[in-house]
Design an enzyme around this catalytic site. Structure first.
Site, PDB file in Angstrom:
ATOM      1  NE  ARG A  90      39.505  31.427   5.020  1.00  9.96           N
ATOM      2  CZ  ARG A  90      40.015  31.384   3.899  1.00  9.96           C
ATOM      3  NH1 ARG A  90      39.708  30.764   2.789  1.00  9.96           N
ATOM      4  NH2 ARG A  90      41.195  32.142   3.504  1.00  9.96           N
ATOM      5  CE  LYS A  98      39.117  24.284   0.219  1.00  8.52           C
ATOM      6  NZ  LYS A  98      39.705  24.455   1.293  1.00  8.52           N
ATOM      7  CG  ASP A 115      42.227  16.038  -2.172  1.00 11.17           C
ATOM      8  OD1 ASP A 115      42.389  16.928  -2.910  1.00 11.17           O
ATOM      9  OD2 ASP A 115      41.267  16.175  -1.075  1.00 11.17           O
ATOM     10  NE  ARG A 132      39.184  15.556   7.277  1.00 15.01           N
ATOM     11  CZ  ARG A 132      38.545  16.323   7.068  1.00 15.01           C
ATOM     12  NH1 ARG A 132      37.243  15.993   6.366  1.00 15.01           N
ATOM     13  NH2 ARG A 132      38.973  17.492   6.771  1.00 15.01           N
ATOM     14  CB  CYS A 179      32.129   9.261  -0.247  1.00 14.50           C
ATOM     15  SG  CYS A 179      30.730  10.350   0.602  1.00 14.50           S
ATOM     16  CB  CYS A 233      35.985   9.519   1.845  1.00 15.09           C
ATOM     17  SG  CYS A 233      36.311  10.761   3.390  1.00 15.09           S
ATOM     18  NE  ARG A 235      46.106  23.361   4.953  1.00 14.51           N
ATOM     19  CZ  ARG A 235      45.383  22.326   4.883  1.00 14.51           C
ATOM     20  NH1 ARG A 235      44.408  22.264   3.776  1.00 14.51           N
ATOM     21  NH2 ARG A 235      45.607  21.227   5.232  1.00 14.51           N
ATOM     22  CE1 TYR A 236      43.901  28.634   2.343  1.00 14.08           C
ATOM     23  CE2 TYR A 236      42.450  27.223   3.363  1.00 14.08           C
ATOM     24  CZ  TYR A 236      43.137  27.513   2.203  1.00 14.08           C
ATOM     25  OH  TYR A 236      43.121  26.654   1.250  1.00 14.08           O
ATOM     26  CG  ASP A 280      42.582  21.027  -0.594  1.00 18.32           C
ATOM     27  OD1 ASP A 280      43.431  21.917  -0.224  1.00 18.32           O
ATOM     28  OD2 ASP A 280      41.647  20.891   0.120  1.00 18.32           O
ATOM     29  CB  CYS A 321      30.601   9.753   7.194  1.00 19.72           C
ATOM     30  SG  CYS A 321      31.471  11.254   6.964  1.00 19.72           S
TER      31      CYS A 321
HETATM   32  C1  LIG Z   1      38.995  24.357   2.515  1.00 17.91           C
HETATM   33  C2  LIG Z   1      39.208  24.885   3.908  1.00 17.91           C
HETATM   34  C3  LIG Z   1      38.784  26.009   4.305  1.00 17.91           C
HETATM   35  C4  LIG Z   1      37.957  26.855   3.682  1.00 17.91           C
HETATM   36  O1  LIG Z   1      38.180  27.238   2.705  1.00 17.91           O
HETATM   37  P1  LIG Z   1      37.206  28.126   1.953  1.00 17.91           P
HETATM   38  O2  LIG Z   1      38.068  28.628   0.484  1.00 17.91           O
HETATM   39  O3  LIG Z   1      37.152  29.745   2.526  1.00 17.91           O
HETATM   40  O4  LIG Z   1      35.933  27.694   1.625  1.00 17.91           O
HETATM   41  C5  LIG Z   1      39.183  26.086   5.840  1.00 17.91           C
HETATM   42  N1  LIG Z   1      40.525  25.536   6.262  1.00 17.91           N
HETATM   43  C6  LIG Z   1      40.713  24.400   5.663  1.00 17.91           C
HETATM   44  C7  LIG Z   1      41.962  23.476   6.433  1.00 17.91           C
HETATM   45  C8  LIG Z   1      40.248  23.972   4.492  1.00 17.91           C
HETATM   46  O5  LIG Z   1      40.750  22.624   4.035  1.00 17.91           O
HETATM   47  S1  SF4 Z   2      33.468  12.369   1.749  1.00 15.91           S
HETATM   48 FE1  SF4 Z   2      34.197  11.356   3.502  1.00 15.91          FE
HETATM   49  S2  SF4 Z   2      33.759  12.940   5.089  1.00 15.91           S
HETATM   50 FE2  SF4 Z   2      32.761  13.414   3.186  1.00 15.91          FE
HETATM   51  S3  SF4 Z   2      30.656  12.542   3.605  1.00 15.91           S
HETATM   52 FE3  SF4 Z   2      31.686  11.282   2.237  1.00 15.91          FE
HETATM   53  S4  SF4 Z   2      32.896   9.930   3.786  1.00 15.91           S
HETATM   54 FE4  SF4 Z   2      32.103  11.424   5.000  1.00 15.91          FE
END
Ligand SMILES: *Cc1c(COP(=O)(O)O)cnc(C)c1O
Ligand code: SF4
Length: 411
Positions: free
Chosen positions: A124, A345, A301, A142, A137, A140, A120-121, A338, A133
Site C-alpha cells: 500500500r 498501526k 496521535d 498534520r 480539525c 489533526c 510504509r507497508y 498508530d 483541508c
Molecule cells: C494507515 C496507512 C495505510 C493504510 O493502512 P490500512 O490498515 O490498510 O488501512 C497505508 N499507508 C500509511 C502510511 C498509513 O498510515
Molecule cells: S484531520 Fe487533518 S487532514 Fe483530516 S480532514 Fe481534518 S484537518 Fe484535514
C-alpha cells in the site's frame, strides 16, 4: 438524533445564514469560499469573550482556523463544551499543553519515498496530493503543516510519485490523501486517478476525505459520475460524533454508494467529544443507518497541540469491550494506535483469554462469564505420525462407522 437539541443544524442555518438561498447553500464552492478563518468572523457566529478572542488570536498564529458554514451550523453556540465545537474551534490548550507530543509522530517525512509519497507497508502507498483541508480539525495529525499552508502538488511532483508507483510492482492499493484530496477540482482529481488506474499492478484506489462530514455538498453528481468510471475506488471518511450524521451527509454517502464507491469510516477517539461508550454506539449504529461501515477508531496521535484532546489508551479498550456482543458486529471498528516513529498501526482490544494451555483455554465472553474451550491438540498427531498410520487410523474410524468406503479416504 432525538436526544440532541432540536435540530441544531437547521435552526443555526436559519439563524446564521438565513439569507442564503438553497441553491447557494448546496453549492460546495460557496461553502469553500466562505469558510470562517479569522477570530473576528468566528465571533460573529459564536459569541467569544474579549479574553477568549485574544487567546485565540495567539493560537491561530501557530495553528490556523478554518470552519465551513455547514460544519459551523452543527455547533451549539451556547455550549462551550459542544463536541462539534471542540473539533473546530481553537483552544488555548493547543499552546499551553503544546510542549507535550512531537511534531511528526508518524515520521511520515522519513517514510517518504519521493516527496508526497509515503510507502510504509509493502503493498500500500499513500499519495499526499495537497495540504489544503476545508476544515482544520483541532486534533489533526498534520497540523504542523498548516503554517506552511496552501500547496497542491505540481504535475512534476505527481509524475515523480507515479513513476515510483510504476516501478514498485508490489503496490496494489494506492491511497489518495492530504490534506483533503477532494479540495482538488474534479477534473484535476480525475487526471490523477486515470494515471494511477493505468498502472497495471494497482488493484484498488482509496480516497481519504472528510468532505462528506464537513462539506457534504462536495459529493455532487459530477464527482460521483467521475468516480464511477474509474472503480474499484473505496472512500474512507471521518465522522466523529453522531450529530455529524446530517441529512446532507447521508445524501452524500448514498450518492457515493450509488456510484459504486463503498464508504468506510475512520474516527479519532477524542476527549470530551466521543470518549464514551454511549456516544460511540450512537455514532457507529448511526453510520450503519447511512450505510457507512465503521473501520478504524484511532487513538489520538501524539501530536503537538492536541494533548488536551487525547484520552488514556484504556478508554478505547473499554469502549471496544462495551461494544462487542452488544451491537452488530460490523458496527464495531478496530481500535488502533498508530505508533510513533513510523511503526505502523497496532490493533488493541480487551483480553478475552483468561488462561491458555495446549489442551484448554478459559475464555471470557461479552458478559464477563468464563467458559472452558477445548484446544484441539493435534500438533503431535499431525506433525509426528507417519502418513501410513494416519491413513490406517482414518480407515479404521470409517470402517467402524461403516458408512464410507474406506479406500476412498485420502489423507
Ligand atoms: C494507515 C496507512 C495505510 C493504510 O493502512 P490500512 O490498515 O490498510 O488501512 C497505508 N499507508 C500509511 C502510511 C498509513 O498510515
Ligand atoms: S484531520 Fe487533518 S487532514 Fe483530516 S480532514 Fe481534518 S484537518 Fe484535514
Amino acid at each position: 438524533m432525538e436526544d440532541e437539541p432540536p435540530s441544531t443544524a437547521a435552526t443555526n442555518r436559519r439563524r446564521l445564514f438565513g439569507n442564503i438561498p438553497d441553491s447557494t447553500w448546496n453549492d460546495w464552492k460557496w461553502h469553500f469560499r466562505n469558510r470562517i478563518t479569522t477570530v473576528e468572523q468566528l465571533n460573529e457566529f459564536i459569541p467569544l469573550s474579549t479574553e477568549e478572542q485574544a487567546q485565540l488570536r495567539w493560537v491561530t498564529m501557530r495553528y490556523p482556523l478554518s470552519i465551513t458554514p455547514h460544519y459551523l451550523s452543527l455547533i451549539d453556540p451556547c455550549d462551550p463544551d459542544d463536541p462539534i465545537r471542540k473539533q473546530a474551534v481553537p483552544s488555548i490548550l493547543e499552546l499551553s499543553m503544546g510542549k507535550m507530543g512531537i511534531e511528526d509522530p508518524l515520521a511520515e517525512k522519513e517514510d517518504s519515498a519521493v516527496p508526497g509519497l509515503v510507502h510504509r507497508y509493502s503493498d500500500r502507498a499513500l499519495m499526499v496530493l495537497t495540504d489544503i483541508c476545508p476544515m482544520l480539525c483541532r486534533h489533526c495529525t498534520r497540523k504542523r503543516e498548516w503554517r506552511h499552508g496552501g500547496w497542491v502538488r505540481t504535475d512534476d511532483e505527481i509524475e515523480a510519485m507515479l513513476d515510483y508507483l510504476r516501478r514498485h510492482k508490489e503496490v496494489r492499493d494506492v491511497i489518495l490523501s492530504g490534506g483533503d484530496p477532494l479540495t482538488l477540482s474534479t477534473q484535476h482529481l480525475e487526471s490523477i486517478i486515470v494515471r494511477v488506474r493505468a498502472i497495471e499492478h494497482v488493484e484498488i484506489i482509496r480516497i481519504g476525505t472528510r468532505f462528506p462530514v464537513v462539506l457534504p455538498q462536495r459529493i455532487d453528481d459530477e464527482l460521483c459520475n467521475m468516480l464511477s468510471k474509474h472503480g474499484p475506488i473505496w472512500l474512507n471518511t471521518h465522522f466523529n460524533h453522531p450529530r455529524e450524521l446530517t441529512p446532507e451527509s447521508a445524501r452524500a454517502i448514498d450518492r457515493l454508494l450509488r456510484a459504486g464507491v463503498p464508504v468506510n469510516n475512520q474516527s479519532v477517539l477524542l476527549r470530551g467529544v466521543n470518549d464514551s461508550l454511549e456516544t460511540q454506539l450512537r455514532l457507529c449504529q448511526g453510520l450503519l443507518k447511512i450505510k457507512a461501515r465503521p473501520y478504524y477508531l484511532f487513538q489520538c496521535d501524539e501530536v503537538q497541540g492536541t494533548e488536551h484532546l487525547r484520552t488514556p489508551v484504556e478508554v478505547g479498550i473499554r469502549i471496544m469491550e462495551g461494544m462487542r456482543g452488544h451491537t452488530s458486529g460490523f458496527a464495531i471498528p478496530n481500535f488502533v494506535v498508530d505508533l510513533s516513529h513510523g511503526g505502523g498501526k497496532v490493533p488493541l482490544q480487551p483480553n478475552y483469554i483468561v488462561s491458555q494451555t495446549e489442551e484448554e483455554l478459559v475464555l471470557k465472553n461479552y458478559q464477563g462469564r468464563k467458559f472452558r474451550y477445548r484446544n484441539p491438540n493435534n500438533r503431535k498427531a499431525t506433525r509426528q505420525m507417519p502418513v501410513e498410520s494416519l491413513l490406517s487410523a482414518a480407515k479404521k474410524q470409517y470402517q467402524t462407522k461403516g458408512a464410507v468406503d474406506a479406500d476412498r479416504v485420502v489423507v
